[in-house]
Design an enzyme around this catalytic site. Structure first.
Site, PDB file in Angstrom:
ATOM      1  N   PHE A  88     -30.999  36.936 -11.189  1.00 48.27           N
ATOM      2  CA  PHE A  88     -29.747  38.002 -11.181  1.00 48.27           C
ATOM      3  C   PHE A  88     -30.292  39.024 -10.148  1.00 48.27           C
ATOM      4  CE2 PHE A  88     -33.428  39.859 -13.490  1.00 48.27           C
ATOM      5  CZ  PHE A  88     -33.210  41.150 -13.356  1.00 48.27           C
ATOM      6  N   LYS A  93     -25.101  27.591  -8.475  1.00 45.55           N
ATOM      7  CA  LYS A  93     -25.069  27.927  -9.968  1.00 45.55           C
ATOM      8  C   LYS A  93     -25.553  29.635 -10.057  1.00 45.55           C
ATOM      9  CE  LYS A  93     -26.837  28.585 -13.601  1.00 45.55           C
ATOM     10  NZ  LYS A  93     -26.731  29.946 -13.909  1.00 45.55           N
ATOM     11  N   GLU A 117     -25.778  33.969 -14.678  1.00 40.90           N
ATOM     12  CA  GLU A 117     -24.582  34.284 -15.267  1.00 40.90           C
ATOM     13  C   GLU A 117     -24.459  35.966 -15.682  1.00 40.90           C
ATOM     14  OE1 GLU A 117     -27.311  32.843 -16.132  1.00 40.90           O
ATOM     15  OE2 GLU A 117     -28.085  33.105 -18.265  1.00 40.90           O
ATOM     16  N   SER A 124     -37.706  32.897 -12.703  1.00 39.84           N
ATOM     17  CA  SER A 124     -38.841  33.127 -13.210  1.00 39.84           C
ATOM     18  C   SER A 124     -40.121  32.156 -13.340  1.00 39.84           C
ATOM     19  CB  SER A 124     -38.657  33.615 -14.799  1.00 39.84           C
ATOM     20  OG  SER A 124     -37.937  32.672 -15.498  1.00 39.84           O
ATOM     21  N   CYS A 174     -38.498  40.457  -6.482  1.00 40.29           N
ATOM     22  CA  CYS A 174     -39.856  39.403  -6.467  1.00 40.29           C
ATOM     23  C   CYS A 174     -40.835  39.718  -5.764  1.00 40.29           C
ATOM     24  CB  CYS A 174     -39.285  38.007  -6.245  1.00 40.29           C
ATOM     25  SG  CYS A 174     -38.749  37.798  -4.424  1.00 40.29           S
ATOM     26  N   GLU A 217     -45.960  39.443 -15.034  1.00 36.86           N
ATOM     27  CA  GLU A 217     -44.881  40.066 -14.236  1.00 36.86           C
ATOM     28  C   GLU A 217     -43.974  40.818 -15.313  1.00 36.86           C
ATOM     29  OE1 GLU A 217     -41.519  37.730 -12.918  1.00 36.86           O
ATOM     30  OE2 GLU A 217     -41.476  38.718 -10.689  1.00 36.86           O
TER      31      GLU A 217
HETATM   32  P1  NAD Z   1     -34.470  33.357 -14.815  1.00 34.54           P
HETATM   33  O1  NAD Z   1     -35.434  32.333 -14.526  1.00 34.54           O
HETATM   34  O2  NAD Z   1     -34.161  33.670 -16.277  1.00 34.54           O
HETATM   35  O3  NAD Z   1     -33.039  32.626 -14.318  1.00 34.54           O
HETATM   36  C1  NAD Z   1     -32.848  32.152 -13.013  1.00 34.54           C
HETATM   37  C2  NAD Z   1     -31.668  31.202 -12.988  1.00 34.54           C
HETATM   38  O4  NAD Z   1     -32.132  30.034 -13.749  1.00 34.54           O
HETATM   39  C3  NAD Z   1     -30.382  31.667 -13.731  1.00 34.54           C
HETATM   40  O5  NAD Z   1     -29.314  31.023 -12.785  1.00 34.54           O
HETATM   41  C4  NAD Z   1     -30.374  31.067 -14.879  1.00 34.54           C
HETATM   42  O6  NAD Z   1     -29.054  30.820 -15.459  1.00 34.54           O
HETATM   43  C5  NAD Z   1     -31.160  29.689 -14.774  1.00 34.54           C
HETATM   44  N1  NAD Z   1     -31.843  29.319 -16.022  1.00 34.54           N
HETATM   45  C6  NAD Z   1     -32.613  30.175 -17.121  1.00 34.54           C
HETATM   46  N2  NAD Z   1     -33.197  29.370 -17.950  1.00 34.54           N
HETATM   47  C7  NAD Z   1     -32.900  28.264 -17.391  1.00 34.54           C
HETATM   48  C8  NAD Z   1     -33.570  27.020 -18.019  1.00 34.54           C
HETATM   49  N3  NAD Z   1     -34.218  26.878 -19.066  1.00 34.54           N
HETATM   50  N4  NAD Z   1     -33.044  25.699 -17.429  1.00 34.54           N
HETATM   51  C9  NAD Z   1     -32.520  25.706 -16.157  1.00 34.54           C
HETATM   52  N5  NAD Z   1     -32.002  26.810 -15.637  1.00 34.54           N
HETATM   53  C10 NAD Z   1     -32.226  28.113 -16.312  1.00 34.54           C
HETATM   54  O7  NAD Z   1     -34.572  34.419 -13.717  1.00 34.54           O
HETATM   55  P2  NAD Z   1     -33.792  35.728 -13.623  1.00 34.54           P
HETATM   56  O8  NAD Z   1     -34.430  36.711 -14.933  1.00 34.54           O
HETATM   57  O9  NAD Z   1     -32.375  35.702 -13.376  1.00 34.54           O
HETATM   58  O10 NAD Z   1     -34.498  36.548 -12.330  1.00 34.54           O
HETATM   59  C11 NAD Z   1     -35.671  37.129 -12.236  1.00 34.54           C
HETATM   60  C12 NAD Z   1     -37.117  36.324 -11.985  1.00 34.54           C
HETATM   61  O11 NAD Z   1     -36.722  35.568 -10.838  1.00 34.54           O
HETATM   62  C13 NAD Z   1     -38.166  37.100 -11.632  1.00 34.54           C
HETATM   63  O12 NAD Z   1     -39.299  36.488 -12.411  1.00 34.54           O
HETATM   64  C14 NAD Z   1     -38.491  36.995 -10.240  1.00 34.54           C
HETATM   65  O13 NAD Z   1     -39.498  37.293  -9.984  1.00 34.54           O
HETATM   66  C15 NAD Z   1     -37.852  35.751  -9.840  1.00 34.54           C
HETATM   67  N6  NAD Z   1     -37.369  35.710  -8.428  1.00 34.54           N
HETATM   68  C16 NAD Z   1     -38.273  35.136  -7.469  1.00 34.54           C
HETATM   69  C17 NAD Z   1     -38.057  35.087  -6.140  1.00 34.54           C
HETATM   70  C18 NAD Z   1     -38.820  34.573  -5.245  1.00 34.54           C
HETATM   71  O14 NAD Z   1     -38.411  34.346  -3.967  1.00 34.54           O
HETATM   72  N7  NAD Z   1     -39.999  33.987  -5.520  1.00 34.54           N
HETATM   73  C19 NAD Z   1     -36.959  35.746  -5.685  1.00 34.54           C
HETATM   74  C20 NAD Z   1     -35.946  36.380  -6.784  1.00 34.54           C
HETATM   75  C21 NAD Z   1     -36.536  36.563  -8.047  1.00 34.54           C
END
Ligand code: NAD
Length: 502
Positions: A148, A172, A175, A225, A280, A380
């Site tokens: 997000f 994808k 959401e 994450s 991140c 985090e």
């Molecule tokens: P999230 O892991 O909750 O969701 C990321 C994506 O995965 C979304 O599109 C979500 O719909 C999908 N998703 C969620 N659960 C899933 C599952 N069980 N199986 C498959 N897909 C699933 O992350 P978020 O809350 O949207 O974003 C924040 C996190 O992203 C933080 O931990 C941040 O550090 C990390 N992030 C990392 C980087 C990097 O480059 N390392 C960059 C941006 C964000």
């Protein structure tokens, strides 16, 4: 209220019976509802991408670059619309959204140079009349699952380069911020991208899973994450797919006694509280070396945090709201755990007047005397919470940084070149800053952390991105004279004869 749909074969479609509400974090009000792709929708997207790939992979890279050029122009022309929708769904300030978009555009610019990036290697006369060359073939249908916190930039880390390499791509988006991904896919199609080369499938984890399980999907780029990155990395690898999964972070800044403390504090403020700490690469830990440094750092940071201007992103304050109530609840429970585990709460974001307003606001928070082992240090937080650690030596500081489970970004503030160089050599992190608080690599380098911040060998975008979205193919070719006689040879072929050559 808008309905955010999928984008398949160049058209918006509303596949799936379920939807999820999208809220404006500045007010807490619902602003949209996003469709959730079911298996029929996912299959339609993959079928369309598979068919489109057959033609697109044969399109010369220069022609692909021309479409990307037009796309870049259209994104620039529609910047205001994109920036406004990012702020509405994410909550970050308009200025921050503009910065994100600009970084995304730079990734398109890198992809425009695709003819140069795909240049192969050629060796003449690897044997008698035999030449050999290596080329970078596209992988096929690629999928990107994005978080997000960067509704446009992270998708643009992926699809412009994937498509430039001759692949088709299914995005994808998160959401929570689904609209921007849909808008940019439409712009790309308007720029001349053939239908089906870029599809957008909306939805949550159920839609991600359907994409991951589809046999026609050959490569998966995930950013999110760490627990989910690990799961996706394992599932996609076991399914025989190529995968890069970027996860969470705990980014440290070390301040040495010789640093310019005022400019270090200014840099730390932007990196810790910009985007409400939801990057991140956000700085979440400051380690001061020596008592005087610690005293000065905490005094100055305290004043600056108390002065933070918090409000709706549309007014361009210093900091907007957190993205969701669930996210804010998680941050609040970690703040409470910090208090319970004995860290000193120097500034409490819960006391900020905006905290009581509608929307998901929280003031900047600062903890002092934090130690490894406390949840606020080990986990985090992904919010506007900064942890301050006091140590006596630079070696103690480095030991703490290297002991953390994450290794995304780390930086040091110092006036001493040798200390900086030593830190860069010895720190276990993928991205390092020297007097630079957010060392996010530019588009012609690659982005990727170490340890639990990334799973998979290749980092995102830049040269690693080209390698990820292509497969090496090496061709060995012989054209000998029609008059030349040939003979059978049962020994393993080698350029030099083991018996007659020196
Ligand atoms: P999230 O892991 O909750 O969701 C990321 C994506 O995965 C979304 O599109 C979500 O719909 C999908 N998703 C969620 N659960 C899933 C599952 N069980 N199986 C498959 N897909 C699933 O992350 P978020 O809350 O949207 O974003 C924040 C996190 O992203 C933080 O931990 C941040 O550090 C990390 N992030 C990392 C980087 C990097 O480059 N390392 C960059 C941006 C964000």
């Amino acid at each position: 209220m808008r309905a955010v749909e999928h984008f398949i074969d160049g058209k918006r479609i509303s596949g799936g019976t379920q939807s999820i509400s999208v809220t404006d974090p500045a007010t807490g009000n619902q602003v949209a509802s996003v469709a959730v792709a079911d298996s029929r929708t996912v299959n339609a997207a993959v079928d369309s991408a598979t068919a489109a790939h057959q033609h697109w992979k044969r399109t010369p890279p220069h022609k692909r670059a021309a479409v990307l050029s037009e796309f870049q122009q259209l994104v620039t022309d529609h910047a205001d619309e994109l920036v406004s929708v990012i702020t509405e769904e994410h909550g970050k300030t308009l200025l921050d959204s503009r910065g994100e978009l600009q970084r995304g555009i730079e990734n398109i610019e890198y992809a425009i140079g695709i003819a140069e990036h795909l240049k192969g290697e050629h060796s003449r006369l690897v044997g008698p009349d035999i030449d050999s060359w290596s080329e970078h073939a596209p992988v096929g249908v690629c999928v990107g699952i994005t978080p997000f916190n960067f509704p446009v930039m992270v998708p643009m880390w992926m699809f412009p380069l994937a498509v430039a390499c001759g692949n088709s791509f299914i995005l994808k988006p998160s959401e929570k911020v689904p609209t921007a991904g849909l808008l940019v896919a439409e712009l790309f199609t308007k720029a001349g991208l053939p239908e089906g080369v870029l599809n957008v499938v909306q939805g949550d984890q159920s839609s991600s899973r359907l994409l991951l399980e589809h046999p026609e999907v050959k490569a998966v780029s995930f950013v999110g994450s760490t627990p989910i990155a690990k799961t996706i990395y394992t599932a996609a690898s076991e399914g025989g797919k190529r995968v890069q999964a970027l996860g969470g972070a705990k980014n440290h800044a070390i301040v040495l006694p010789d640093a310019d403390v005022e400019s270090a504090c200014n840099a730390i403020m932007g990196a810790a509280y910009g985007s409400c700490g939801q990057r991140c690469m956000a700085l979440s830990v400051v380690i001061s070396v020596g008592k005087n440094t610690a005293t000065e750092i905490t005094r100055r940071l305290k004043g600056k945090i108390n002065d933070l201007n918090v409000g709706a992103g549309t007014g361009n304050p210093d900091m907007g709201p957190v993205n969701s109530e669930i996210q804010r609840e998680r941050i609040l429970s970690l703040i409470q755990s910090g208090v319970d585990e004995g860290a000193d709460l120097l500034v409490d974001g819960r006391e900020h007047p905006m905290y009581r307003q509608p929307g998901y606001y929280l003031g900047g928070t600062l903890f002092d005397n934090v130690r490894p082992g406390m949840a606020i240090y080990d986990e985090e937080i992904f919010g506007p919470v900064l942890c301050h650690i006091r140590v006596d030596t630079a070696a103690d500081a480095l030991q703490i940084v290297n002991g953390n489970q994450y290794g995304n970004g780390s930086c040091i503030f110092t006036r001493d070149g040798h200390s900086a160089r030593q830190f860069a050599d010895e720190v276990d992190a993928g991205m390092v800053g020297i007097n630079v608080p957010l060392p996010v690599p530019v588009a012609n380098h690659s982005f990727g952390g170490w340890k639990n911040s990334r799973f998979g060998d290749l980092a995102a975008y830049g040269p690693d991105g080209v390698r990820f979205y292509t497969r090496r193919k090496t061709i060995t070719e012989r054209w000998h004279s029609p008059t030349e006689s040939s003979e059978m040879n049962f020994a393993f072929p080698a350029a030099r004869s083991p018996t007659t050559d020196p």
